[in-house]
Design a protein around this motif. Structure first.
Motif, PDB file in Angstrom:
ATOM      1  N   HIS A 153     -13.261  -2.607 -10.328  1.00 40.81           N
ATOM      2  CA  HIS A 153     -13.620  -2.619  -8.905  1.00 40.81           C
ATOM      3  C   HIS A 153     -12.829  -1.469  -8.285  1.00 40.81           C
ATOM      4  N   GLY A 154     -12.910  -1.300  -6.992  1.00 42.98           N
ATOM      5  CA  GLY A 154     -12.073  -0.324  -6.318  1.00 42.98           C
ATOM      6  C   GLY A 154     -10.895  -0.998  -5.636  1.00 42.98           C
ATOM      7  N   ASN A 155      -9.903  -0.199  -5.245  1.00 41.97           N
ATOM      8  CA  ASN A 155      -8.791  -0.691  -4.428  1.00 41.97           C
ATOM      9  C   ASN A 155      -8.215   0.510  -3.691  1.00 41.97           C
ATOM     10  N   ASP A 156      -8.951   0.981  -2.703  1.00 36.88           N
ATOM     11  CA  ASP A 156      -8.621   2.206  -1.985  1.00 36.88           C
ATOM     12  C   ASP A 156      -7.373   1.987  -1.135  1.00 36.88           C
ATOM     13  N   PRO A 157      -6.260   2.636  -1.470  1.00 37.32           N
ATOM     14  CA  PRO A 157      -5.016   2.387  -0.726  1.00 37.32           C
ATOM     15  C   PRO A 157      -5.016   2.960   0.680  1.00 37.32           C
ATOM     16  N   HIS A 178      -6.624  -1.752   4.652  1.00 38.73           N
ATOM     17  CA  HIS A 178      -6.339  -3.160   4.373  1.00 38.73           C
ATOM     18  C   HIS A 178      -5.884  -3.265   2.923  1.00 38.73           C
ATOM     19  N   ALA A 179      -5.420  -4.456   2.548  1.00 37.69           N
ATOM     20  CA  ALA A 179      -4.821  -4.635   1.226  1.00 37.69           C
ATOM     21  C   ALA A 179      -5.751  -5.335   0.238  1.00 37.69           C
ATOM     22  N   TYR A 180      -7.055  -5.325   0.513  1.00 42.87           N
ATOM     23  CA  TYR A 180      -8.008  -5.995  -0.369  1.00 42.87           C
ATOM     24  C   TYR A 180      -8.694  -4.994  -1.302  1.00 42.87           C
ATOM     25  N   HIS A 202      -3.049  -2.631  -3.433  1.00 41.91           N
ATOM     26  CA  HIS A 202      -2.716  -3.752  -2.552  1.00 41.91           C
ATOM     27  C   HIS A 202      -1.566  -3.397  -1.601  1.00 41.91           C
ATOM     28  N   GLN A 203      -0.636  -2.595  -2.098  1.00 47.77           N
ATOM     29  CA  GLN A 203       0.499  -2.193  -1.269  1.00 47.77           C
ATOM     30  C   GLN A 203       0.156  -1.034  -0.336  1.00 47.77           C
TER      31      GLN A 203
END
Length: 405
Positions: A343-347, A351-353, A305-306
């Motif tokens: 899920h994924g959270n590709d930094p 974007h922060a989603y 998210h960051q």
């Protein structure tokens, strides 16, 4: 019976699902694992040190120059599609534990302001719009708003500074909102912010408006309290409750302690990775001949998210150290360690989603031989089904999921 441990590295995807670009076209290039490995090498000046994940077969599922291409450990490895719309921690964990979460309702708070306001006023609260925007201020302290950390319209939040409202008061507001909310979950959040919450309100995607929770300082200032109020589910047909009713001790660690239902479970909430790892190891050391431990490593998701690739890499390394110890502890022939994501959270995606990605399914299986390659699972519920089988629970007892070969 066995000691079965599921470690969910929150937001750890291994490549975009075919429909990943439907909401945001750029997400078709999402690859949390690969981009964190590449970014770690560039930002830290060295490859990430992930010997345990490599030994568990991550490089088999996601080939990369910085991961071992083969492993001497007895493992079963594969990938799982999410099995629910969007990319969301709550829906991911509920699905993984055996719920059918394929019919999540997506709605912006702006579309339901009348119903939510009426419910809150009927419960005795004062309610007003924040500066004419589609956010509600309740009792001059609690903001009811769209959640900006998940895909637009999946979740709503009720948020307050602990200095303005005790968490029980925020939770009461969230529970009232839950009675009329059509979304997957309503999240009550209390914490210590760097300033008045109205300073951290911003527009999100898809016409949403909400609190930028990471920017408030809630996650770094200590004292964070969170309660996830989900859509109605039959928790008796989910893995934790089913295991507990079969006499198997259940421990929920980290964010799993906040979002999974099981009255009999021992709960060890934590955010810091070191604490999550420590609680998980302690639960295994204290276990008898059978146990179920479900742990969530949340700081990986926070780093996503960051949009902080370097932090994400450091969290993976810290998690890897804990996984190395778990592999050593879970050495009985019927023990199982399952490492996966929600899920994924590709930094690095811009974007922060969350990102809609396949997640790894890495299973350490003492007493077996070689490396078994599993077919892609169509849903995270298959992870829960495998865990249920390891624990000797009846086939088909979960509401969703099966063991595929």
């Amino acid at each position: 019976m066995s000691r079965t441990v599921i470690v969910v590295i929150d937001g750890f995807g291994v490549g975009a699902m075919p429909d990943a670009g439907a909401l945001r076209p750029g997400d078709a290039a999402a690859d949390t694992c690969g981009h964190v490995l590449d970014g770690g090498r560039e930002l830290l000046g060295r490859p990430l040190r992930l010997p345990a994940l490599g030994a568990l077969g991550l490089g088999v599922v996601h080939p990369h120059r910085d991961l071992a291409a083969a492993t001497p450990l007895p493992v079963s490895v594969g990938r799982a599609a999410l099995g629910y719309p969007g990319a969301d921690t709550f829906a991911g964990h509920q699905t993984m534990m055996g719920a059918d979460f394929s019919r999540v309702t997506v709605a912006r708070l702006a579309e339901h302001l009348t119903d939510v306001t009426a419910a809150l006023k009927a419960a005795g609260h004062t309610v007003s719009l924040l500066d004419g925007r589609p956010l509600l201020v309740v009792d001059d302290a609690v903001l009811v708003h769209d959640n900006l950390e998940a895909d637009p319209g999946i979740n709503w939040n009720a948020s307050a500074r602990l200095s303005d409202m005790a968490f029980d008061g925020t939770l009461a507001v969230a529970r009232t909102v839950r009675t009329v909310a059509p979304v997957a979950r309503v999240i009550a959040v209390g914490g210590n912010a760097d300033g008045p919450l109205r300073e951290f309100v911003r527009d999100g995607d898809g016409g949403t408006v909400g609190l930028d929770t990471p920017a408030t300082g809630f996650y770094r200032n200590g004292g964070l309290q969170v309660r996830h109020l989900g859509a109605e589910l039959d928790h008796t047909r989910q893995l934790p409750d089913l295991a507990a009713r079969s006499g198997i001790p259940v421990t929920l660690v980290g964010k799993a302690a906040d979002i999974l239902a099981c009255d009999a479970a021992e709960r060890r909430p934590a955010v810091a990775t070191a604490e999550v790892v420590g609680h998980t190891l302690d639960a295994v050391r204290a276990s008898g001949r059978d146990a179920l431990v479900v742990a969530n490593v949340q700081e990986s998701d926070l780093a996503g998210h960051q949009q902080d690739t370097a932090r994400y890499g450091r969290v993976l390394e810290e998690t890897d150290t804990g996984l190395f110890e778990l592999v050593g502890l879970l050495d009985r022939p019927d023990d199982r360690l399952i490492v996966t994501g929600d899920h994924g959270n590709d930094p690095s995606i811009g974007h922060a989603y969350h990102t809609r990605e396949f997640v790894p399914v890495l299973i350490h299986a003492p007493g077996t031989d070689g490396t078994e390659t599993l077919p892609d699972a169509p849903t995270l519920a298959d992870v829960g089904a495998r865990a249920a089988a390891f624990l000797g629970l009846p086939a088909g007892a979960l509401a969703n999921g099966s063991v595929r070969h």
